[in-house]
Design a protein around this motif. Structure first.
Motif, PDB file in Angstrom:
ATOM      1  N   VAL A 184       1.029  -0.884  -0.261  1.00 32.71           N
ATOM      2  CA  VAL A 184       0.040   0.224   0.300  1.00 32.71           C
ATOM      3  C   VAL A 184       1.246   1.343   0.042  1.00 32.71           C
ATOM      4  O   VAL A 184       0.944   1.929  -0.676  1.00 32.71           O
ATOM      5  CB  VAL A 184      -0.785  -0.071   1.388  1.00 32.71           C
ATOM      6  N   ASP A 185       1.926   1.415   1.132  1.00 33.94           N
ATOM      7  CA  ASP A 185       3.215   2.551   0.828  1.00 33.94           C
ATOM      8  C   ASP A 185       3.579   2.204   0.067  1.00 33.94           C
ATOM      9  O   ASP A 185       3.350   3.622  -1.140  1.00 33.94           O
ATOM     10  CB  ASP A 185       3.918   1.803   1.875  1.00 33.94           C
ATOM     11  N   PHE A 186       3.694   1.215  -1.534  1.00 36.94           N
ATOM     12  CA  PHE A 186       4.480   1.926  -2.599  1.00 36.94           C
ATOM     13  C   PHE A 186       3.085   2.330  -3.132  1.00 36.94           C
ATOM     14  O   PHE A 186       3.882   3.084  -4.771  1.00 36.94           O
ATOM     15  CB  PHE A 186       4.508   0.445  -3.388  1.00 36.94           C
ATOM     16  N   LEU A 187       2.073   2.007  -3.153  1.00 37.79           N
ATOM     17  CA  LEU A 187       0.985   2.238  -4.549  1.00 37.79           C
ATOM     18  C   LEU A 187       0.858   3.686  -4.363  1.00 37.79           C
ATOM     19  O   LEU A 187       0.758   4.915  -4.715  1.00 37.79           O
ATOM     20  CB  LEU A 187      -0.201   1.646  -4.579  1.00 37.79           C
ATOM     21  N   TRP A 199      -8.147   7.622  -0.214  1.00 39.41           N
ATOM     22  CA  TRP A 199      -8.831   6.498   0.971  1.00 39.41           C
ATOM     23  C   TRP A 199      -7.497   5.257   0.816  1.00 39.41           C
ATOM     24  O   TRP A 199      -7.847   4.597   1.636  1.00 39.41           O
ATOM     25  CB  TRP A 199     -10.052   5.892   0.723  1.00 39.41           C
ATOM     26  N   LEU A 200      -6.807   5.161   0.217  1.00 44.07           N
ATOM     27  CA  LEU A 200      -5.666   4.474  -0.350  1.00 44.07           C
ATOM     28  C   LEU A 200      -5.045   3.623   1.129  1.00 44.07           C
ATOM     29  O   LEU A 200      -4.855   2.163   1.360  1.00 44.07           O
ATOM     30  CB  LEU A 200      -4.848   4.148  -1.349  1.00 44.07           C
ATOM     31  N   GLY A 201      -4.577   4.230   1.903  1.00 43.21           N
ATOM     32  CA  GLY A 201      -4.287   4.215   3.082  1.00 43.21           C
ATOM     33  C   GLY A 201      -4.634   4.091   3.740  1.00 43.21           C
ATOM     34  O   GLY A 201      -4.161   3.201   4.787  1.00 43.21           O
ATOM     35  N   LEU A 202      -5.790   4.004   4.450  1.00 46.16           N
ATOM     36  CA  LEU A 202      -7.052   3.409   5.159  1.00 46.16           C
ATOM     37  C   LEU A 202      -7.060   2.215   5.126  1.00 46.16           C
ATOM     38  O   LEU A 202      -7.183   1.209   6.124  1.00 46.16           O
ATOM     39  CB  LEU A 202      -8.630   3.636   5.199  1.00 46.16           C
TER      40      LEU A 202
END
Length: 401
Positions: A184-187, A199-202
Protein backbone atom coordinates in the motif's frame (compact mmCIF):
# COMPACT_ATOMS: atom_id res chain seq x y z
CA UNK A 1 2.67 1.35 58.75
CA UNK A 2 1.92 4.29 56.41
CA UNK A 3 -0.94 4.20 53.94
CA UNK A 4 1.42 3.93 50.96
CA UNK A 5 3.43 1.14 52.58
CA UNK A 6 0.24 -0.71 53.44
CA UNK A 7 -0.96 -0.39 49.84
CA UNK A 8 2.37 -1.66 48.49
CA UNK A 9 2.22 -4.63 50.85
CA UNK A 10 -1.39 -5.39 49.93
CA UNK A 11 -0.59 -5.31 46.21
CA UNK A 12 2.44 -7.55 46.70
CA UNK A 13 0.58 -10.17 48.75
CA UNK A 14 -2.34 -10.09 46.31
CA UNK A 15 -0.19 -10.73 43.23
CA UNK A 16 -0.36 -14.37 42.03
CA UNK A 17 2.99 -16.13 41.76
CA UNK A 18 2.40 -16.87 38.08
CA UNK A 19 1.79 -13.19 37.19
CA UNK A 20 4.06 -12.02 34.37
CA UNK A 21 5.30 -8.79 35.90
CA UNK A 22 7.47 -7.88 32.94
CA UNK A 23 4.51 -7.82 30.55
CA UNK A 24 2.56 -5.62 32.94
CA UNK A 25 5.60 -3.36 33.24
CA UNK A 26 5.90 -3.05 29.48
CA UNK A 27 2.19 -2.29 29.19
CA UNK A 28 2.43 0.43 31.85
CA UNK A 29 5.45 1.97 30.12
CA UNK A 30 3.72 2.01 26.73
CA UNK A 31 0.55 3.38 28.27
CA UNK A 32 2.28 6.25 30.08
CA UNK A 33 4.03 7.17 26.84
CA UNK A 34 0.63 8.18 25.41
CA UNK A 35 -0.08 11.12 27.74
CA UNK A 36 3.63 11.99 27.85
CA UNK A 37 3.68 12.21 24.06
CA UNK A 38 0.48 14.23 23.80
CA UNK A 39 1.49 16.60 26.59
CA UNK A 40 5.04 17.16 25.31
CA UNK A 41 4.49 17.12 21.55
CA UNK A 42 1.12 18.85 21.47
CA UNK A 43 0.61 22.52 22.20
CA UNK A 44 -2.19 25.08 22.16
CA UNK A 45 -2.36 28.63 20.79
CA UNK A 46 -4.86 31.43 21.30
CA UNK A 47 -6.57 33.26 18.44
CA UNK A 48 -7.54 36.95 18.81
CA UNK A 49 -11.04 35.92 19.93
CA UNK A 50 -9.64 33.80 22.75
CA UNK A 51 -10.20 30.42 21.11
CA UNK A 52 -7.70 27.58 21.55
CA UNK A 53 -6.16 25.76 18.58
CA UNK A 54 -3.84 22.77 18.25
CA UNK A 55 -0.13 23.36 17.58
CA UNK A 56 3.06 21.31 17.75
CA UNK A 57 6.60 22.17 18.87
CA UNK A 58 7.87 19.87 16.11
CA UNK A 59 6.88 22.53 13.59
CA UNK A 60 9.57 24.83 14.98
CA UNK A 61 11.99 22.27 16.40
CA UNK A 62 12.52 19.51 13.87
CA UNK A 63 15.54 18.23 15.77
CA UNK A 64 13.20 17.08 18.56
CA UNK A 65 11.70 14.47 16.22
CA UNK A 66 13.64 11.57 17.84
CA UNK A 67 11.56 12.20 20.97
CA UNK A 68 8.57 10.93 18.98
CA UNK A 69 10.45 7.70 18.24
CA UNK A 70 10.78 7.07 21.96
CA UNK A 71 7.25 8.09 22.90
CA UNK A 72 5.54 6.26 20.03
CA UNK A 73 5.20 2.96 21.89
CA UNK A 74 1.90 1.69 20.51
CA UNK A 75 3.85 -1.15 18.92
CA UNK A 76 4.85 -2.32 22.40
CA UNK A 77 1.29 -1.86 23.62
CA UNK A 78 -0.09 -4.07 20.84
CA UNK A 79 2.73 -6.59 21.41
CA UNK A 80 1.92 -7.08 25.08
CA UNK A 81 -1.77 -6.92 24.26
CA UNK A 82 -1.39 -9.91 21.96
CA UNK A 83 0.73 -11.75 24.53
CA UNK A 84 -1.79 -11.13 27.33
CA UNK A 85 -4.74 -12.04 25.11
CA UNK A 86 -3.21 -15.46 24.41
CA UNK A 87 -2.86 -16.17 28.13
CA UNK A 88 -6.42 -15.01 28.80
CA UNK A 89 -7.77 -16.91 25.80
CA UNK A 90 -6.22 -20.15 27.04
CA UNK A 91 -7.78 -19.73 30.48
CA UNK A 92 -11.24 -18.68 29.26
CA UNK A 93 -13.85 -20.45 31.39
CA UNK A 94 -16.57 -20.49 28.75
CA UNK A 95 -16.99 -19.99 25.03
CA UNK A 96 -14.85 -17.86 22.76
CA UNK A 97 -17.83 -15.55 22.23
CA UNK A 98 -18.24 -15.01 25.96
CA UNK A 99 -14.54 -14.33 26.36
CA UNK A 100 -14.63 -11.78 23.55
CA UNK A 101 -17.74 -10.02 24.87
CA UNK A 102 -16.08 -9.60 28.25
CA UNK A 103 -12.94 -8.06 26.79
CA UNK A 104 -14.84 -5.75 24.46
CA UNK A 105 -17.04 -4.57 27.35
CA UNK A 106 -13.91 -3.63 29.30
CA UNK A 107 -12.80 -1.50 26.35
CA UNK A 108 -16.19 0.04 25.63
CA UNK A 109 -17.36 1.16 29.06
CA UNK A 110 -14.67 3.85 29.62
CA UNK A 111 -15.16 5.19 26.07
CA UNK A 112 -18.91 5.54 26.61
CA UNK A 113 -18.19 7.21 29.94
CA UNK A 114 -15.84 9.91 28.69
CA UNK A 115 -18.00 10.62 25.63
CA UNK A 116 -21.17 10.87 27.74
CA UNK A 117 -19.53 13.24 30.23
CA UNK A 118 -18.24 15.46 27.43
CA UNK A 119 -21.70 15.47 25.84
CA UNK A 120 -22.91 17.10 29.06
CA UNK A 121 -19.88 19.40 29.35
CA UNK A 122 -20.12 20.93 25.86
CA UNK A 123 -23.40 22.83 26.36
CA UNK A 124 -22.32 23.83 29.87
CA UNK A 125 -18.99 25.20 28.66
CA UNK A 126 -20.71 26.98 25.78
CA UNK A 127 -23.14 28.62 28.22
CA UNK A 128 -20.16 29.75 30.32
CA UNK A 129 -18.72 31.59 27.32
CA UNK A 130 -16.11 29.12 26.10
CA UNK A 131 -15.44 29.98 22.42
CA UNK A 132 -16.57 27.54 19.74
CA UNK A 133 -12.96 27.19 18.55
CA UNK A 134 -11.99 25.92 22.01
CA UNK A 135 -14.88 23.45 22.01
CA UNK A 136 -13.77 22.23 18.60
CA UNK A 137 -10.20 21.76 19.79
CA UNK A 138 -11.35 20.07 22.99
CA UNK A 139 -13.55 17.62 21.11
CA UNK A 140 -10.71 16.82 18.74
CA UNK A 141 -8.26 16.18 21.57
CA UNK A 142 -10.71 13.98 23.48
CA UNK A 143 -11.65 11.90 20.44
CA UNK A 144 -8.06 11.68 19.19
CA UNK A 145 -6.91 8.80 21.48
CA UNK A 146 -10.20 6.91 21.14
CA UNK A 147 -9.49 5.66 17.61
CA UNK A 148 -7.02 3.33 19.30
CA UNK A 149 -9.80 1.63 21.25
CA UNK A 150 -11.73 0.80 18.09
CA UNK A 151 -8.68 -0.64 16.37
CA UNK A 152 -7.70 -2.57 19.49
CA UNK A 153 -11.22 -4.02 19.72
CA UNK A 154 -10.99 -5.28 16.14
CA UNK A 155 -7.60 -6.94 16.60
CA UNK A 156 -8.80 -8.47 19.88
CA UNK A 157 -11.72 -10.01 18.01
CA UNK A 158 -9.19 -11.60 15.64
CA UNK A 159 -7.30 -13.31 18.50
CA UNK A 160 -8.50 -16.89 17.68
CA UNK A 161 -7.28 -16.47 14.10
CA UNK A 162 -3.99 -14.95 15.27
CA UNK A 163 -3.47 -17.99 17.53
CA UNK A 164 -4.00 -20.34 14.58
CA UNK A 165 -1.59 -18.32 12.43
CA UNK A 166 1.03 -18.36 15.21
CA UNK A 167 0.76 -22.12 15.62
CA UNK A 168 1.11 -22.59 11.88
CA UNK A 169 3.79 -20.02 11.02
CA UNK A 170 5.33 -18.98 14.33
CA UNK A 171 6.83 -15.51 14.36
CA UNK A 172 6.60 -15.34 10.57
CA UNK A 173 2.81 -15.04 10.87
CA UNK A 174 3.30 -11.26 11.09
CA UNK A 175 5.32 -11.09 7.85
CA UNK A 176 2.31 -10.94 5.46
CA UNK A 177 0.97 -7.97 7.43
CA UNK A 178 4.27 -6.15 6.95
CA UNK A 179 4.12 -7.00 3.25
CA UNK A 180 0.57 -5.68 2.92
CA UNK A 181 1.55 -2.31 4.38
CA UNK A 182 4.63 -2.20 2.13
CA UNK A 183 2.47 -2.74 -0.96
CA UNK A 184 0.00 0.00 0.00
CA UNK A 185 2.84 2.41 0.80
CA UNK A 186 4.40 1.70 -2.59
CA UNK A 187 1.08 2.43 -4.30
CA UNK A 188 0.39 5.67 -2.47
CA UNK A 189 3.95 7.04 -2.41
CA UNK A 190 5.61 5.32 -5.37
CA UNK A 191 5.95 6.34 -9.02
CA UNK A 192 2.36 5.34 -9.85
CA UNK A 193 0.69 7.27 -7.01
CA UNK A 194 -0.83 9.97 -9.25
CA UNK A 195 -4.50 9.36 -9.84
CA UNK A 196 -4.93 6.78 -7.08
CA UNK A 197 -7.70 7.49 -4.52
CA UNK A 198 -6.75 9.30 -1.32
CA UNK A 199 -8.47 6.68 0.84
CA UNK A 200 -5.95 4.04 -0.23
CA UNK A 201 -3.90 4.62 2.91
CA UNK A 202 -6.80 3.45 5.05
CA UNK A 203 -6.01 -0.08 3.89
CA UNK A 204 -2.98 -0.09 6.21
CA UNK A 205 -4.97 0.49 9.42
CA UNK A 206 -5.81 -3.14 10.15
CA UNK A 207 -2.58 -4.87 9.02
CA UNK A 208 -0.49 -1.99 10.37
CA UNK A 209 -1.70 -2.33 13.96
CA UNK A 210 -2.34 -6.06 13.79
CA UNK A 211 1.36 -6.58 13.01
CA UNK A 212 2.65 -6.05 16.56
CA UNK A 213 -0.40 -7.78 18.05
CA UNK A 214 0.35 -10.87 15.97
CA UNK A 215 3.95 -10.75 17.15
CA UNK A 216 2.63 -10.72 20.71
CA UNK A 217 0.38 -13.70 20.04
CA UNK A 218 3.27 -15.63 18.53
CA UNK A 219 5.41 -14.69 21.53
CA UNK A 220 2.68 -15.83 23.90
CA UNK A 221 2.50 -19.13 22.04
CA UNK A 222 6.22 -19.62 22.62
CA UNK A 223 7.06 -19.24 18.94
CA UNK A 224 9.42 -16.26 19.26
CA UNK A 225 12.59 -16.74 21.30
CA UNK A 226 15.77 -14.74 21.70
CA UNK A 227 16.94 -15.48 18.17
CA UNK A 228 13.66 -14.19 16.75
CA UNK A 229 13.82 -11.17 19.05
CA UNK A 230 17.30 -10.28 17.82
CA UNK A 231 16.05 -10.62 14.25
CA UNK A 232 13.17 -8.24 14.98
CA UNK A 233 15.47 -5.72 16.66
CA UNK A 234 18.13 -5.77 13.95
CA UNK A 235 15.75 -6.05 11.01
CA UNK A 236 13.39 -3.39 12.32
CA UNK A 237 16.25 -0.98 13.00
CA UNK A 238 17.76 -1.54 9.54
CA UNK A 239 14.41 -1.10 7.81
CA UNK A 240 13.67 2.04 9.85
CA UNK A 241 17.00 3.59 8.87
CA UNK A 242 16.60 2.66 5.19
CA UNK A 243 13.08 4.10 4.95
CA UNK A 244 14.01 7.26 6.81
CA UNK A 245 17.24 7.97 4.94
CA UNK A 246 16.45 6.65 1.49
CA UNK A 247 12.70 6.61 0.88
CA UNK A 248 11.48 10.05 1.86
CA UNK A 249 9.39 9.08 4.87
CA UNK A 250 8.68 11.92 7.32
CA UNK A 251 10.82 11.53 10.42
CA UNK A 252 8.15 12.25 13.03
CA UNK A 253 6.06 9.40 14.42
CA UNK A 254 3.23 11.87 15.13
CA UNK A 255 1.43 14.23 12.81
CA UNK A 256 2.98 17.67 12.36
CA UNK A 257 0.75 20.56 11.22
CA UNK A 258 1.59 21.59 7.67
CA UNK A 259 3.23 18.29 6.71
CA UNK A 260 1.78 16.61 3.62
CA UNK A 261 2.42 13.10 4.94
CA UNK A 262 2.01 11.45 8.32
CA UNK A 263 3.28 8.12 9.57
CA UNK A 264 0.72 7.13 12.16
CA UNK A 265 -2.70 8.02 10.73
CA UNK A 266 -2.85 5.65 8.92
CA UNK A 267 0.26 3.65 9.90
CA UNK A 268 3.08 3.62 7.38
CA UNK A 269 5.80 1.03 6.91
CA UNK A 270 8.08 3.20 9.05
CA UNK A 271 5.75 2.69 12.02
CA UNK A 272 5.92 -1.09 11.55
CA UNK A 273 9.72 -0.95 11.34
CA UNK A 274 9.80 0.90 14.66
CA UNK A 275 7.29 -1.54 16.16
CA UNK A 276 9.44 -4.49 15.07
CA UNK A 277 12.56 -3.02 16.66
CA UNK A 278 10.71 -2.13 19.87
CA UNK A 279 9.12 -5.59 20.01
CA UNK A 280 12.49 -7.28 19.65
CA UNK A 281 13.95 -5.13 22.42
CA UNK A 282 10.95 -5.78 24.67
CA UNK A 283 11.23 -9.56 24.27
CA UNK A 284 14.99 -9.47 24.92
CA UNK A 285 14.53 -7.34 28.05
CA UNK A 286 11.61 -9.37 29.37
CA UNK A 287 13.66 -11.28 31.94
CA UNK A 288 15.49 -8.22 33.27
CA UNK A 289 12.29 -6.21 33.58
CA UNK A 290 10.64 -9.06 35.46
CA UNK A 291 13.57 -9.22 37.88
CA UNK A 292 13.41 -5.46 38.52
CA UNK A 293 9.71 -5.64 39.28
CA UNK A 294 10.18 -8.30 41.93
CA UNK A 295 10.69 -5.42 44.35
CA UNK A 296 7.29 -4.49 45.85
CA UNK A 297 8.00 -0.75 45.69
CA UNK A 298 8.58 -0.96 41.93
CA UNK A 299 5.74 -3.36 41.29
CA UNK A 300 2.98 -1.41 43.05
CA UNK A 301 2.98 1.61 40.65
CA UNK A 302 2.84 -0.77 37.69
CA UNK A 303 -0.28 -2.40 39.12
CA UNK A 304 -1.93 0.97 39.78
CA UNK A 305 -1.26 2.14 36.21
CA UNK A 306 -2.56 -1.10 34.70
CA UNK A 307 -5.72 -0.99 36.79
CA UNK A 308 -6.38 2.52 35.41
CA UNK A 309 -5.24 1.85 31.85
CA UNK A 310 -8.40 2.89 30.01
CA UNK A 311 -8.99 5.81 32.35
CA UNK A 312 -5.51 7.19 31.58
CA UNK A 313 -6.05 6.70 27.85
CA UNK A 314 -9.52 8.26 27.76
CA UNK A 315 -9.04 11.19 30.15
CA UNK A 316 -5.45 12.45 29.84
CA UNK A 317 -6.35 15.09 27.25
CA UNK A 318 -9.21 16.26 29.46
CA UNK A 319 -6.67 16.79 32.26
CA UNK A 320 -4.61 19.09 30.05
CA UNK A 321 -7.73 20.96 28.92
CA UNK A 322 -8.82 21.34 32.55
CA UNK A 323 -5.73 23.50 33.01
CA UNK A 324 -5.65 25.25 29.64
CA UNK A 325 -9.30 26.27 29.17
CA UNK A 326 -9.73 28.21 32.45
CA UNK A 327 -6.37 29.90 31.89
CA UNK A 328 -7.34 30.91 28.35
CA UNK A 329 -10.54 32.53 29.69
CA UNK A 330 -8.96 34.35 32.61
CA UNK A 331 -5.28 35.00 31.94
CA UNK A 332 -5.03 34.67 28.17
CA UNK A 333 -1.54 33.78 26.96
CA UNK A 334 0.49 31.81 29.49
CA UNK A 335 3.88 30.32 28.51
CA UNK A 336 3.85 26.56 27.97
CA UNK A 337 0.07 26.39 28.15
CA UNK A 338 -1.65 28.77 25.74
CA UNK A 339 1.28 30.31 23.84
CA UNK A 340 2.73 29.11 20.54
CA UNK A 341 5.20 26.22 20.99
CA UNK A 342 7.98 27.88 19.03
CA UNK A 343 10.61 28.78 21.63
CA UNK A 344 12.89 26.89 23.97
CA UNK A 345 11.18 28.77 26.77
CA UNK A 346 7.90 27.12 25.81
CA UNK A 347 9.51 23.70 26.15
CA UNK A 348 10.84 24.50 29.61
CA UNK A 349 7.48 25.91 30.66
CA UNK A 350 5.58 22.90 29.29
CA UNK A 351 7.80 20.52 31.27
CA UNK A 352 6.98 22.57 34.37
CA UNK A 353 3.25 22.14 33.65
CA UNK A 354 3.47 18.34 33.46
CA UNK A 355 3.09 17.72 37.23
CA UNK A 356 -0.14 19.74 37.19
CA UNK A 357 -1.48 17.75 34.24
CA UNK A 358 -0.58 14.53 36.05
CA UNK A 359 -2.21 15.73 39.26
CA UNK A 360 -5.41 16.70 37.44
CA UNK A 361 -5.46 13.32 35.71
CA UNK A 362 -5.09 11.57 39.07
CA UNK A 363 -7.97 13.64 40.46
CA UNK A 364 -10.19 12.89 37.46
CA UNK A 365 -9.25 9.20 37.61
CA UNK A 366 -10.44 8.98 41.20
CA UNK A 367 -14.00 9.37 39.88
CA UNK A 368 -13.70 8.25 36.26
CA UNK A 369 -12.21 4.83 37.11
CA UNK A 370 -15.74 3.71 37.95
CA UNK A 371 -16.42 3.55 34.22
CA UNK A 372 -13.90 0.70 33.92
CA UNK A 373 -15.75 -1.52 36.39
CA UNK A 374 -18.88 -3.46 35.35
CA UNK A 375 -21.92 -1.18 35.45
CA UNK A 376 -23.80 -3.43 37.85
CA UNK A 377 -25.52 -0.55 39.65
CA UNK A 378 -26.87 1.07 36.50
CA UNK A 379 -30.10 -0.08 34.96
CA UNK A 380 -30.84 -0.32 31.24
CA UNK A 381 -32.24 3.24 31.23
CA UNK A 382 -28.98 4.79 32.44
CA UNK A 383 -26.90 2.63 30.11
CA UNK A 384 -29.08 3.67 27.17
CA UNK A 385 -28.80 7.32 28.20
CA UNK A 386 -25.00 7.02 28.35
CA UNK A 387 -24.94 5.45 24.89
CA UNK A 388 -27.15 8.21 23.45
CA UNK A 389 -25.04 10.93 25.04
CA UNK A 390 -21.86 9.31 23.70
CA UNK A 391 -23.39 9.12 20.21
CA UNK A 392 -24.37 12.77 20.48
CA UNK A 393 -20.84 13.80 21.40
CA UNK A 394 -19.48 11.71 18.52
CA UNK A 395 -21.81 13.49 16.10
CA UNK A 396 -20.76 16.85 17.56
CA UNK A 397 -17.06 16.00 17.14
CA UNK A 398 -17.62 14.87 13.54
CA UNK A 399 -19.61 18.01 12.75
CA UNK A 400 -16.74 20.18 14.01
CA UNK A 401 -14.08 18.23 12.11
Amino acid sequence: MSGVAALVRRIETGTPAHRDRAVDGLRALALLAVPAGHWLLGGLTLDPAGGLHNASPLTAFGYFVPVSWVLQMLGVFFLVGGYASVLSYRRRPGTTGGWLRGRLARLGRPVLGVAAVWALLVPLLSALGVPRATLRTGATLVVQPLWFVGVYAVVTALTPYCVRAARLLGGWAAAPLLGAVAVVDFLRYGPYADGLPSWLGLLTILPGWLFAYQLGVSWGEGRIGRRGAWLLLAGGTALFAALLLGCGYPASMVGVPGEARTNSHPPSLLVLALAAAQSGAAILLHGRIGALLRRPGRWAPVVVVNLSAMTILCWHQTAMLAAAVPVSLTAGSVPGLTTAPDTLGWIAARVAWLPLFAGLLALIARYARGFESPWTRTGPTLRTAAALLAAGFGAFALDLA
